[in-house]
Design an enzyme around this catalytic site. Structure first.
Site, short mmCIF file in Angstrom:
data_model
loop_
_atom_site.label_atom_id
_atom_site.label_comp_id
_atom_site.label_asym_id
_atom_site.label_seq_id
_atom_site.Cartn_x
_atom_site.Cartn_y
_atom_site.Cartn_z
CG HIS A 159 -1.57 -1.54 0.95
ND1 HIS A 159 -3.09 -1.55 0.90
CD2 HIS A 159 -1.38 -2.89 2.31
CE1 HIS A 159 -3.49 -2.37 0.86
NE2 HIS A 159 -2.29 -2.88 1.98
CB SER A 280 12.85 21.64 -16.00
OG SER A 280 12.07 23.64 -15.74
CE LYS A 286 11.07 19.22 -11.95
NZ LYS A 286 10.05 20.04 -12.21
CD GLU A 293 7.71 12.06 -15.26
OE1 GLU A 293 7.49 12.84 -15.04
OE2 GLU A 293 9.05 12.40 -16.19
#
Ligand code: ARG
Length: 472
Positions: A159, A280, A286, A293
């Site tokens: 979980h 970024s 970043k 992804e």
């Protein structure tokens, strides 16, 4: 390109509407079958000559012409004409341009239906082998990274809550298992692509004395297919490929999701190499995990491709229907997507930096050992439910009083259950907890080391099998 070159010209007095031509053309994607189409045609031409259906000299001319076309396609010198619909007719038309009317003998005893089924089976066999190789390479990286991290300890989660400590090697070996089953699915599916479609004709075979055994063995099949109607109508081999691909992509999406999560500041468990990250355009600080992804995102395509072909085939009456042309793009897209995703995931994992200390401190929470404490009581003869309840109260107490579970003495423990033995308070140790799980499939160091060794051996055996099974 002129209408005249269309092979069914005799029956037609009107030209195809240009919109229909555009709508029904497939050569812009089925050109991916070119080399298989040429291989199939050469095997067919040789068989036609061997059975005396065409003169040997004609078969030689056909073969030389087909080989020349293969070289042109390979060199990017072939311009595919959508007016000629598909790869099969593009090649045949070019053959006619090159060797003249002899080209008209190639399609003897053959339909595009058994031709495309042959091309597809050959393509899918290679695609299964390629998937197996990609999965092998990825598992190889996972096993080697796991071996480096036999002693790296992190929390295992359920979980997404810290549950029990595990070794990073054990965690990554879980994926090795999944990818091993994926590879087995591809090998298994490939095994069912063992029968050659050629000679099935449009749907009912041929009146000509074709030698189906000869073309089958020339193309590396075990023999001719058993039922001509099944052969031109079925696409379940493609569905199996798409299904195995979708499952493998789902596994890739899960490990990718962990890379994304783990590379966040919140986890800080891993850092992707610069070569596998992007920045970024706005925020200079970043470092984004775009590679995992994208892999996660692309799993959607693989599932979509499977659903797309399932739906296209669903409800089709026997035998060939043009709907079946819709099999190609999902197959090609899934094959390419899986290959790319396996490749970049292997690269990302191979170059990943592991935050060993962050992992260990996340696993150091003594609460992760609460189950072990309950099992201490079980060893003293207490029923598990009762032990669970007692330890639950201990945990509640620790949370409420903000004390560390491992700071409790035996006397503290006995206040919750009298069966806690001497030394129970010494047992709350991460290493001990890992070592205590020496059951097969568990977390003890030796158990995991043996699992690593066994995985390495299976990989080596699989590599040998893939090499042996390679197409001629
Ligand atoms: N391009 C077609 C396909 O992919 C080849 C078979 C065409 N057969 C036919 N009868 N129109 O399915």
């Amino acid at each position: 390109m002129s209408e005249k070159q269309k092979p069914w010209g005799g029956r037609f007095s009107e030209a195809t509407d240009p919109r229909v031509e555009r709508f029904s053309a497939s050569v812009q994607f089925d050109c991916a079958l070119a080399r298989y189409d040429i291989r199939g045609s050469i095997a067919h031409a040789r068989m036609l000559a061997a059975t005396g259906l065409i003169p040997a000299a004609d078969a030689e001319a056909l073969e030389a012409g087909l080989e020349a076309i293969g070289r042109q396609i390979e060199a990017g010198e072939f311009s595919f004409d959508p007016a000629l619909e598909d790869i099969h007719m593009n090649i045949e038309a070019r053959l006619r341009e090159q060797i003249g009317p002899v080209a008209g003998r190639l399609h003897t005893g053959r339909s595009r239906n058994d031709q495309v089924a042959t091309d597809l089976a050959l393509y899918l066999r290679d695609a299964c082998t390629a998937a197996g190789r990609g999965l092998l390479q990825l598992r190889h990286v996972l096993v080697e990274r796991a071996a480096e991290h036999l002693d790296t300890i992190l929390p295992g989660y359920t979980h997404l809550q810290r549950a029990q400590p595990v070794r990073l090697a054990h965690h990554w070996l879980a994926y090795v298992e999944m990818f091993e089953r994926d590879a087995a699915r591809f090998a298994d599916a490939r095994g069912r692509m063992a029968y050659a479609p050629l000679g099935s004709g449009a749907l009912a075979g041929s009146t000509l004395p074709l030698d189906r055994e000869a073309t089958a063995s020339a193309l590396g099949f075990d023999g001719p297919s058993r039922n001509s109607m099944d052969t031109v109508a079925a696409r379940d081999h493609a569905l199996e490929f798409l299904s195995a691909t979708a499952i493998a992509m789902i596994h890739l999406s899960r490990i990718s999701e962990e890379l994304v999560l783990w590379s966040s500041a919140e986890f800080g468990f891993v850092e992707l190499a610069d070569a596998y990250s992007t920045g970024s355009s706005l925020m200079p600080q970043k470092k984004n995990p775009d590679v995992p992804e994208l892999v996660r995102g692309k799993s959607g395509r693989a599932v979509g491709n499977l659903v797309s072909l399932l739906t296209a085939v669903e409800g089709l009456p026997l035998t060939y229907n043009r709907d079946l042309q819709e099999d190609k793009e999902p197959i090609f897209d899934s094959a390419r997507t899986l290959g790319d995703c396996l490749d970049v995931t292997a690269g990302a994992l191979a170059t990943l930096r592991v935050g060993v200390d962050r992992m260990r401190s996340a696993a150091a929470d003594p609460m992760l050992l609460a189950t072990d404490l309950a099992e201490v009581l079980v060893q003293e003869g207490v029923a598990f439910r009762e032990a669970h309840e007692a330890v639950g109260r201990i945990v509640g107490h620790c949370v409420e009083k903000d004390v560390d579970l491992s700071a409790l003495s035996r006397e503290d423990l006995r206040a919750f259950h009298p069966a806690f033995p001497a030394g129970a308070d010494q047992l709350l140790d991460v290493e001990r907890s890992l070592e205590a799980r020496a059951l097969p499939g568990g977390t003890a160091r030796e158990t995991v080391a043996a699992a690593l060794a066994a995985a390495r051996e299976r990989l080596a055996a699989e590599a040998r099998e893939l090499d042996a099974g390679e197409e001629p």
